[in-house]
Design an enzyme around this catalytic site. Structure first.
Site, PDB file in Angstrom:
ATOM      1  N   ASP A  80     -39.310 -13.921  68.457  1.00  0.00           N
ATOM      2  CA  ASP A  80     -40.066 -14.000  67.295  1.00  0.00           C
ATOM      3  C   ASP A  80     -39.098 -13.524  66.179  1.00  0.00           C
ATOM      4  O   ASP A  80     -39.013 -14.325  64.967  1.00  0.00           O
ATOM      5  CB  ASP A  80     -40.753 -12.598  66.519  1.00  0.00           C
ATOM      6  CG  ASP A  80     -42.425 -13.048  67.347  1.00  0.00           C
ATOM      7  OD1 ASP A  80     -42.662 -14.380  67.921  1.00  0.00           O
ATOM      8  OD2 ASP A  80     -43.291 -12.260  67.384  1.00  0.00           O
ATOM      9  N   SER A  81     -37.792 -12.514  66.403  1.00  0.00           N
ATOM     10  CA  SER A  81     -36.659 -13.075  65.058  1.00  0.00           C
ATOM     11  C   SER A  81     -36.018 -13.914  65.381  1.00  0.00           C
ATOM     12  O   SER A  81     -35.214 -14.331  64.584  1.00  0.00           O
ATOM     13  CB  SER A  81     -35.220 -11.661  66.523  1.00  0.00           C
ATOM     14  OG  SER A  81     -35.151 -11.806  67.074  1.00  0.00           O
TER      15      SER A  81
END
Length: 104
Positions: A63-64
């Site tokens: 996600d990052s």
């Protein structure tokens, strides 16, 4: 940029040391690791067994990385920070990612 990253790492190391969670030193000279490129920062620590990383942890890291790609995409043309944040959140949220996956 690397000086700032080193400063952040040193500060976090001091917090980890106080909490007793400081990872083993991984540089060749026995000191703190030195990074020669941004990719070096993305590699797992040498004391990590990457085969034992839980799926939720991989998703968290993924996600990052996805959010960094989205931020890079929408930073130009220049926008107000609040507008940029709103756009990035709307694109990187789980519901939007699910919609994109369904359309593939």
């Amino acid at each position: 940029c690397f000086e700032l990253l080193d400063w952040i790492r040193i500060e976090q190391d001091s917090v980890d040391e106080k909490e007793g969670t400081l990872p083993p030193q991984t540089s060749k000279n026995g000191g703190s690791p030195q990074y020669n490129s941004f990719l070096d920062l993305l590699r797992p620590r040498s004391d990590c067994d990457v085969d034992r990383i839980a799926p939720a942890q991989l998703a968290y890291v993924g996600d990052s990385v996805y959010e960094m790609l989205v931020r890079n995409r929408y930073v130009w043309p220049t926008r107000r920070t609040a507008d940029l944040h709103t756009k990035v959140v709307s694109v990187s949220r789980a519901e939007t990612q699910a919609m994109i996956c369904r359309s593939l």
